[in-house]
Enzyme design. Sequence first.
Site, PDB file in Angstrom:
ATOM      1  N   ASP A  13      -1.945   5.451  -3.169  1.00 19.00           N
ATOM      2  CA  ASP A  13      -3.292   4.880  -3.138  1.00 19.00           C
ATOM      3  C   ASP A  13      -4.058   5.121  -4.426  1.00 19.00           C
ATOM      4  O   ASP A  13      -5.287   5.249  -4.428  1.00 19.00           O
ATOM      5  CB  ASP A  13      -4.085   5.435  -1.938  1.00 19.00           C
ATOM      6  CG  ASP A  13      -3.377   5.164  -0.622  1.00 19.00           C
ATOM      7  OD1 ASP A  13      -2.727   4.112  -0.525  1.00 19.00           O
ATOM      8  OD2 ASP A  13      -3.464   6.008   0.283  1.00 19.00           O
ATOM      9  N   LYS A  16      -2.473   1.142  -7.509  1.00 19.83           N
ATOM     10  CA  LYS A  16      -1.327   0.420  -8.090  1.00 19.83           C
ATOM     11  C   LYS A  16      -1.496  -1.085  -7.930  1.00 19.83           C
ATOM     12  O   LYS A  16      -1.161  -1.859  -8.824  1.00 19.83           O
ATOM     13  CB  LYS A  16      -0.015   0.859  -7.398  1.00 19.83           C
ATOM     14  CG  LYS A  16       0.322   2.328  -7.606  1.00 19.83           C
ATOM     15  CD  LYS A  16       1.549   2.734  -6.822  1.00 19.83           C
ATOM     16  CE  LYS A  16       1.370   2.727  -5.336  1.00 19.83           C
ATOM     17  NZ  LYS A  16       0.398   3.708  -4.799  1.00 19.83           N
ATOM     18  N   GLY A  40      -0.104  -0.025   1.228  1.00 20.62           N
ATOM     19  CA  GLY A  40      -1.265  -0.893   1.362  1.00 20.62           C
ATOM     20  C   GLY A  40      -1.855  -1.015  -0.030  1.00 20.62           C
ATOM     21  O   GLY A  40      -2.384  -0.041  -0.558  1.00 20.62           O
ATOM     22  N   HIS A  41      -1.694  -2.172  -0.658  1.00 20.16           N
ATOM     23  CA  HIS A  41      -2.160  -2.373  -2.032  1.00 20.16           C
ATOM     24  C   HIS A  41      -3.321  -3.355  -2.015  1.00 20.16           C
ATOM     25  O   HIS A  41      -3.174  -4.499  -1.607  1.00 20.16           O
ATOM     26  CB  HIS A  41      -1.016  -2.898  -2.907  1.00 20.16           C
ATOM     27  CG  HIS A  41       0.087  -1.890  -3.073  1.00 20.16           C
ATOM     28  ND1 HIS A  41       1.198  -2.109  -3.849  1.00 20.16           N
ATOM     29  CD2 HIS A  41       0.238  -0.647  -2.563  1.00 20.16           C
ATOM     30  CE1 HIS A  41       1.988  -1.040  -3.806  1.00 20.16           C
ATOM     31  NE2 HIS A  41       1.428  -0.146  -3.021  1.00 20.16           N
ATOM     32  N   GLN A 224       3.995   3.734  -2.799  1.00 20.09           N
ATOM     33  CA  GLN A 224       3.903   5.189  -2.659  1.00 20.09           C
ATOM     34  C   GLN A 224       3.767   5.826  -4.049  1.00 20.09           C
ATOM     35  O   GLN A 224       3.190   5.210  -4.913  1.00 20.09           O
ATOM     36  CB  GLN A 224       5.093   5.758  -1.870  1.00 20.09           C
ATOM     37  CG  GLN A 224       5.077   5.392  -0.389  1.00 20.09           C
ATOM     38  CD  GLN A 224       5.557   3.988  -0.115  1.00 20.09           C
ATOM     39  OE1 GLN A 224       6.626   3.609  -0.535  1.00 20.09           O
ATOM     40  NE2 GLN A 224       4.781   3.215   0.597  1.00 20.09           N
ATOM     41  N   THR A 301      -3.848   1.791   7.587  1.00 20.64           N
ATOM     42  CA  THR A 301      -3.847   2.659   8.777  1.00 20.64           C
ATOM     43  C   THR A 301      -5.256   3.142   9.102  1.00 20.64           C
ATOM     44  O   THR A 301      -5.494   3.649  10.194  1.00 20.64           O
ATOM     45  CB  THR A 301      -2.956   3.909   8.578  1.00 20.64           C
ATOM     46  OG1 THR A 301      -3.485   4.679   7.504  1.00 20.64           O
ATOM     47  CG2 THR A 301      -1.509   3.540   8.291  1.00 20.64           C
TER      48      THR A 301
HETATM   49  P1  GDP Z   1      -2.540   1.456  -4.024  1.00 21.70           P
HETATM   50  O1  GDP Z   1      -1.866   1.742  -2.722  1.00 21.70           O
HETATM   51  O2  GDP Z   1      -2.119   2.373  -5.104  1.00 21.70           O
HETATM   52  O3  GDP Z   1      -2.431   0.006  -4.427  1.00 21.70           O
HETATM   53  O4  GDP Z   1      -4.095   1.746  -3.775  1.00 21.70           O
HETATM   54  P2  GDP Z   1      -4.977   1.279  -2.498  1.00 21.70           P
HETATM   55  O5  GDP Z   1      -5.255  -0.179  -2.623  1.00 21.70           O
HETATM   56  O6  GDP Z   1      -4.384   1.772  -1.231  1.00 21.70           O
HETATM   57  O7  GDP Z   1      -6.276   2.167  -2.711  1.00 21.70           O
HETATM   58  C1  GDP Z   1      -7.035   2.067  -3.873  1.00 21.70           C
HETATM   59  C2  GDP Z   1      -8.466   1.648  -3.475  1.00 21.70           C
HETATM   60  O8  GDP Z   1      -9.312   1.821  -4.566  1.00 21.70           O
HETATM   61  C3  GDP Z   1      -8.587   0.194  -3.077  1.00 21.70           C
HETATM   62  O9  GDP Z   1      -9.601   0.078  -2.127  1.00 21.70           O
HETATM   63  C4  GDP Z   1      -9.000  -0.484  -4.396  1.00 21.70           C
HETATM   64  O10 GDP Z   1      -9.735  -1.686  -4.190  1.00 21.70           O
HETATM   65  C5  GDP Z   1      -9.871   0.570  -4.981  1.00 21.70           C
HETATM   66  N1  GDP Z   1      -9.883   0.643  -6.446  1.00 21.70           N
HETATM   67  C6  GDP Z   1      -8.864   0.442  -7.324  1.00 21.70           C
HETATM   68  N2  GDP Z   1      -9.269   0.728  -8.580  1.00 21.70           N
HETATM   69  C7  GDP Z   1     -10.566   1.119  -8.483  1.00 21.70           C
HETATM   70  C8  GDP Z   1     -11.521   1.590  -9.427  1.00 21.70           C
HETATM   71  O11 GDP Z   1     -11.263   1.710 -10.621  1.00 21.70           O
HETATM   72  N3  GDP Z   1     -12.763   1.954  -8.933  1.00 21.70           N
HETATM   73  C9  GDP Z   1     -13.078   1.856  -7.614  1.00 21.70           C
HETATM   74  N4  GDP Z   1     -14.293   2.230  -7.216  1.00 21.70           N
HETATM   75  N5  GDP Z   1     -12.193   1.413  -6.703  1.00 21.70           N
HETATM   76  C10 GDP Z   1     -10.958   1.068  -7.128  1.00 21.70           C
HETATM   77  P1  IMO Z   2       0.783   3.098  -1.149  1.00 26.05           P
HETATM   78  O1  IMO Z   2       1.878   2.233  -1.711  1.00 26.05           O
HETATM   79  C1  IMO Z   2      -0.376   6.886   0.667  1.00 26.05           C
HETATM   80  C2  IMO Z   2       2.590   8.794   3.287  1.00 26.05           C
HETATM   81  C3  IMO Z   2       2.246   8.901   4.760  1.00 26.05           C
HETATM   82  C4  IMO Z   2       2.988  10.187   5.113  1.00 26.05           C
HETATM   83  C5  IMO Z   2       4.256  10.075   4.262  1.00 26.05           C
HETATM   84  C6  IMO Z   2       5.456   9.536   5.024  1.00 26.05           C
HETATM   85  O2  IMO Z   2      -0.322   2.325  -0.525  1.00 26.05           O
HETATM   86  O3  IMO Z   2       0.334   4.094  -2.161  1.00 26.05           O
HETATM   87  P2  IMO Z   2       6.143   7.091   5.842  1.00 26.05           P
HETATM   88  O4  IMO Z   2       5.459   6.155   6.801  1.00 26.05           O
HETATM   89  O5  IMO Z   2       6.356   6.536   4.472  1.00 26.05           O
HETATM   90  O6  IMO Z   2       7.403   7.678   6.408  1.00 26.05           O
HETATM   91  O7  IMO Z   2       5.106   8.343   5.708  1.00 26.05           O
HETATM   92  O8  IMO Z   2       3.944   9.216   3.194  1.00 26.05           O
HETATM   93  N1  IMO Z   2       2.515   7.416   2.730  1.00 26.05           N
HETATM   94  C7  IMO Z   2       1.536   6.988   1.927  1.00 26.05           C
HETATM   95  N2  IMO Z   2       0.401   7.602   1.503  1.00 26.05           N
HETATM   96  N3  IMO Z   2      -0.064   5.642   0.225  1.00 26.05           N
HETATM   97  C8  IMO Z   2       1.070   5.034   0.608  1.00 26.05           C
HETATM   98  O9  IMO Z   2       1.475   3.861   0.078  1.00 26.05           O
HETATM   99  C9  IMO Z   2       1.911   5.688   1.536  1.00 26.05           C
HETATM  100  N4  IMO Z   2       3.071   5.372   2.136  1.00 26.05           N
HETATM  101  C10 IMO Z   2       3.437   6.440   2.849  1.00 26.05           C
HETATM  102  O10 IMO Z   2       0.858   9.023   4.945  1.00 26.05           O
HETATM  103  O11 IMO Z   2       2.268  11.301   4.655  1.00 26.05           O
HETATM  104 MG    MG Z   3      -2.351   2.155  -0.717  1.00 25.47          MG
END
Ligand code: GDP
Ligand code: IMO
Ligand code: MG
Length: 428
Positions: A13, A16, A40-41, A224, A301
């Site tokens: 998270d 990416k 979740g991207h 991840q 989630t």
């Molecule tokens: P990922 O799994 O690595 O793609 O990241 P996620 O999408 O799960 O979580 C990143 C969160 O931060 C999302 O809600 C994005 O919209 C948000 N986000 C990404 N870059 C920035 C940033 O530079 N500033 C802020 N405030 N939010 C950001």
């Molecule tokens: P993105 O790509 C954050 C964590 C779960 C748990 C562990 C194992 O959005 O960064 P799993 O269901 O993969 O067997 O769970 O890994 N986990 C993540 N945490 N971002 C993710 O994906 C994750 N995918 C799995 O919370 O601790």
């Molecule tokens: Mg994510």
Amino acid sequence: MPATVVVGTQWGDEGKGKFTDLVAAEMDMVVRYQGGHNAGHTLVVNGETFALQLIPSGVLYDHITPVIGNGVVVDPRVLIAEMEALQARGVDCGSLKLSGNAHLIMPYHLELDALHERHLGEAMLGTTKRGIGPAYADKAMRIGLRVQDLLDPGIFEAKLEVALAHTNKVLAKVFNRLGVRASDVAAEYLQECAPRLAPHICDTVSLLHEGLDSGQRVLLEGAQATFLDLDHGTYPFVTSSNPVVGGACTGAGIGPRHLGRIIGIAKAYVTRVGSGPFVTELLDEVGDHLVEVGGEYGTNTGRRRRTGWFDLVMLRQAVRLNSLTEVALTKLDVLDGLDSLKVCVAYELDGRRYEHMPYHQSVIHKAAPVYAELKGWKTDLSGVTSSGELPSEAADYIAFLEDGIGVPVRLVGVGPGRSQYFDWQQTD
Ligand code: GDP
Ligand code: IMO
Ligand code: MG
């Protein structure tokens, strides 16, 4: 032209999705190489939010070929739902390519994931319950079914019989559950899913190499992150694939000579969902502040993420494991308004100082962070478009991280929107 890789450097998270989308503007193909719909991207484009699980983050551009590589585990029902949801919002998924060698997440993998977690009790991992671990376990046990099996009902049914001969015994004898009926699974996967996915299934390794040979620009998108890596993460509190750059080679079918830019995505602080050690974790009001301002709840989630200060020990390890050529720093804006900021420069345990990640789990569990303290800033960074506009405290913070990490910081995110970033290396 060598391929570019986007890899998470912390516990996921990091942002990416946003940075893959950003870098994808200059690419022709974006390949997801591991994980499944545990990811979740989030992309925010023109005020619209897209939360992607399986489909690569380049999909919003018409010129991109999105590819799901062989290293991904695919729940066909989720993939179809994601494609339909995107199509309904006007995003064309017609060019999506799906590796025939990717493994399928079967309905019983989801059930087993939940059962394993319950069985672990207090030692639970906090998985996303998407069936990821059981699907990769079947792959390693060599009783998995692959995407290509959807195209041959005879083979699908024969493999399913082998898998269920094992799985139904586990369900009944270990977990006291009813077995799964092969005919139910076959009806759903072969009759409902296969016809929808068939036009997308192909040999993605050939596609990738033909693309590279003809000069296409390729981006490999990790899900991840480094510290959720099955081999290099905080085992057993990890996922069941290899998010590190080596996973990009196996999960897309590309050798390391083809890799060029390797971008490590790092949040300007740290978050983690689920169980496991977290040296810089904040269990106070600053931690709550980061959750609220950063919107630190799981993209799909909805779980509250744990938060902590930036950890240079983790980043130095991520540099080593991934051969990072640069770091993209995200969510710098979330730190706006804090009086002071801490950065973990080393770990300490029993009088010993660790500048690099200790290999032994009990050290990681017990280590205390050694902090440097820096001044915060009171300015709103969300509109910053160049490093020259930064308050000196924010510039000092980035410079301090860059120096401690040991590779250049380049792109810096100051908001979720596609255009909310600046290039730290460009001074004017
Ligand atoms: P990922 O799994 O690595 O793609 O990241 P996620 O999408 O799960 O979580 C990143 C969160 O931060 C999302 O809600 C994005 O919209 C948000 N986000 C990404 N870059 C920035 C940033 O530079 N500033 C802020 N405030 N939010 C950001
Ligand atoms: P993105 O790509 C954050 C964590 C779960 C748990 C562990 C194992 O959005 O960064 P799993 O269901 O993969 O067997 O769970 O890994 N986990 C993540 N945490 N971002 C993710 O994906 C994750 N995918 C799995 O919370 O601790
Ligand atoms: Mg994510």
